[in-house]
Design an enzyme around this catalytic site. Structure first.
Site, PDB file in Angstrom:
ATOM      1  N   GLY A  43       0.779  -1.232   0.000  1.00  0.00           N
ATOM      2  CA  GLY A  43       0.000   0.000   0.000  1.00  0.00           C
ATOM      3  C   GLY A  43       0.811   1.283   0.000  1.00  0.00           C
ATOM      4  O   GLY A  43       0.322   2.327  -0.424  1.00  0.00           O
ATOM      5  N   ASP A 102      -3.945   1.827  11.144  1.00  0.00           N
ATOM      6  CA  ASP A 102      -5.345   1.541  11.449  1.00  0.00           C
ATOM      7  C   ASP A 102      -5.415   1.070  12.910  1.00  0.00           C
ATOM      8  O   ASP A 102      -5.394   1.893  13.830  1.00  0.00           O
ATOM      9  CB  ASP A 102      -5.812   0.460  10.456  1.00  0.00           C
ATOM     10  N   GLY A 104      -3.028  -0.393  14.362  1.00  0.00           N
ATOM     11  CA  GLY A 104      -1.666  -0.214  14.872  1.00  0.00           C
ATOM     12  C   GLY A 104      -0.915  -1.531  15.037  1.00  0.00           C
ATOM     13  O   GLY A 104       0.272  -1.546  15.353  1.00  0.00           O
ATOM     14  N   ASP A 158      -6.093  -0.535  -1.291  1.00  0.00           N
ATOM     15  CA  ASP A 158      -6.903  -1.383  -2.158  1.00  0.00           C
ATOM     16  C   ASP A 158      -8.221  -1.804  -1.535  1.00  0.00           C
ATOM     17  O   ASP A 158      -8.397  -1.773  -0.313  1.00  0.00           O
ATOM     18  CB  ASP A 158      -6.124  -2.658  -2.505  1.00  0.00           C
TER      19      ASP A 158
HETATM   20  C1  PRP Z   1      -2.417  -2.257   5.534  1.00  0.00           C
HETATM   21  C2  PRP Z   1      -1.490  -1.068   5.662  1.00  0.00           C
HETATM   22  C3  PRP Z   1      -0.759  -1.332   6.941  1.00  0.00           C
HETATM   23  C4  PRP Z   1      -1.762  -2.103   7.755  1.00  0.00           C
HETATM   24  C5  PRP Z   1      -2.393  -1.186   8.745  1.00  0.00           C
HETATM   25  O1  PRP Z   1      -1.735  -3.297   4.915  1.00  0.00           O
HETATM   26  O2  PRP Z   1      -0.618  -0.975   4.565  1.00  0.00           O
HETATM   27  O3  PRP Z   1       0.412  -2.091   6.736  1.00  0.00           O
HETATM   28  O4  PRP Z   1      -2.767  -2.611   6.864  1.00  0.00           O
HETATM   29  O5  PRP Z   1      -3.351  -1.874   9.517  1.00  0.00           O
HETATM   30  P1  PRP Z   1      -3.188  -2.066  11.070  1.00  0.00           P
HETATM   31  O6  PRP Z   1      -2.784  -0.739  11.658  1.00  0.00           O
HETATM   32  O7  PRP Z   1      -4.571  -2.482  11.511  1.00  0.00           O
HETATM   33  O8  PRP Z   1      -2.170  -3.137  11.316  1.00  0.00           O
HETATM   34  P2  PRP Z   1      -2.457  -4.565   4.261  1.00  0.00           P
HETATM   35  O9  PRP Z   1      -2.335  -5.714   5.215  1.00  0.00           O
HETATM   36  O10 PRP Z   1      -3.851  -4.200   3.830  1.00  0.00           O
HETATM   37  O11 PRP Z   1      -1.532  -4.883   3.025  1.00  0.00           O
HETATM   38  P3  PRP Z   1      -1.230  -4.014   1.690  1.00  0.00           P
HETATM   39  O12 PRP Z   1      -0.399  -2.813   2.116  1.00  0.00           O
HETATM   40  O13 PRP Z   1      -0.460  -4.953   0.841  1.00  0.00           O
HETATM   41  O14 PRP Z   1      -2.551  -3.602   1.087  1.00  0.00           O
END
Ligand code: PRP
Length: 175
Positions: A43, A102, A104, A158
């Site tokens: 992301g 989000d 964390g 995404d």
């Molecule tokens: C998303 C984002 C962070 C994480 C945040 O990654 O890029 O790494 O979630 O969420 P959290 O604070 O609740 O841990 P994702 O797992 O969706 O993967 P991506 O970046 O490949 O879309």
């Protein structure tokens, strides 16, 4: 699941303006140094590129990929490394680049992981901060925008792996 058309939450011009401000702040904070940027895939890739283009200090890149175990919107708090760093960070001034904080969970794990590798300094730069969902306190050094608790897409983020290429930040309603 039905996904309605997305709406623009933060325009391309506004994102670009804010990224320029963050870059200027980093250029000032690290004026006589070089920095090692670590992009947390997938992301963060667009934010990393757009930020890095505006940095005038010496910069190196590395990339990590992690997944968080869990179902639906709740996470178990267990994070698995899918792709590790390719270079040591010991003694380097490191900035972790994230798209969103989000719950964390992911960053809580990564901060411990990075500190154990003894960087000279470690800061966190996130494009988006969704504080209403936070489960663990995360110290943030550079934040693009605080956002409401909505499903966010675009600028790297995404829904079902789509929408990452949108040049703005949008919201979608998922039923
Ligand atoms: C998303 C984002 C962070 C994480 C945040 O990654 O890029 O790494 O979630 O969420 P959290 O604070 O609740 O841990 P994702 O797992 O969706 O993967 P991506 O970046 O490949 O879309």
């Amino acid at each position: 699941m039905n996904v309605a058309a997305h709406q623009i939450l933060i325009s391309e011009a506004e994102v670009n303006r804010r990224i320029r401000e963050i870059a200027e702040q980093i250029n000032s904070d690290y004026a006589d140094k070089s920095i090692h940027l670590v992009c947390v895939l997938k992301g963060s890739v667009m934010f990393m590129c757009e930020l890095a283009k505006r940095l005038t200090i010496p910069v190196t890149f590395d990339f990590m990929s992690v997944t968080s175990y869990g179902s639906g919107s709740s996470s178990s708090g267990v994070v698995r490394i899918v792709h590790d760093l390719t270079e040591p960070i010991e003694g380097k001034d490191v900035i972790i680049i994230e798209d969103i904080i989000d719950s964390g969970t992911t960053m809580n794990y990564l901060l411990t992981f990075f500190h154990e590798r003894h960087p000279a300094s470690l800061k966190l730069c996130t494009l988006l901060d969704k504080p209403s969902r936070r489960e663990v306190e995360i110290p943030m050094d550079y934040v693009g925008f605080q956002i409401p608790d909505e499903f966010i897409v675009g600028y790297g983020l995404d829904y079902d792996q789509k929408y990452r290429n949108l040049p703005y930040i949008g919201t979608i309603k998922v039923d």
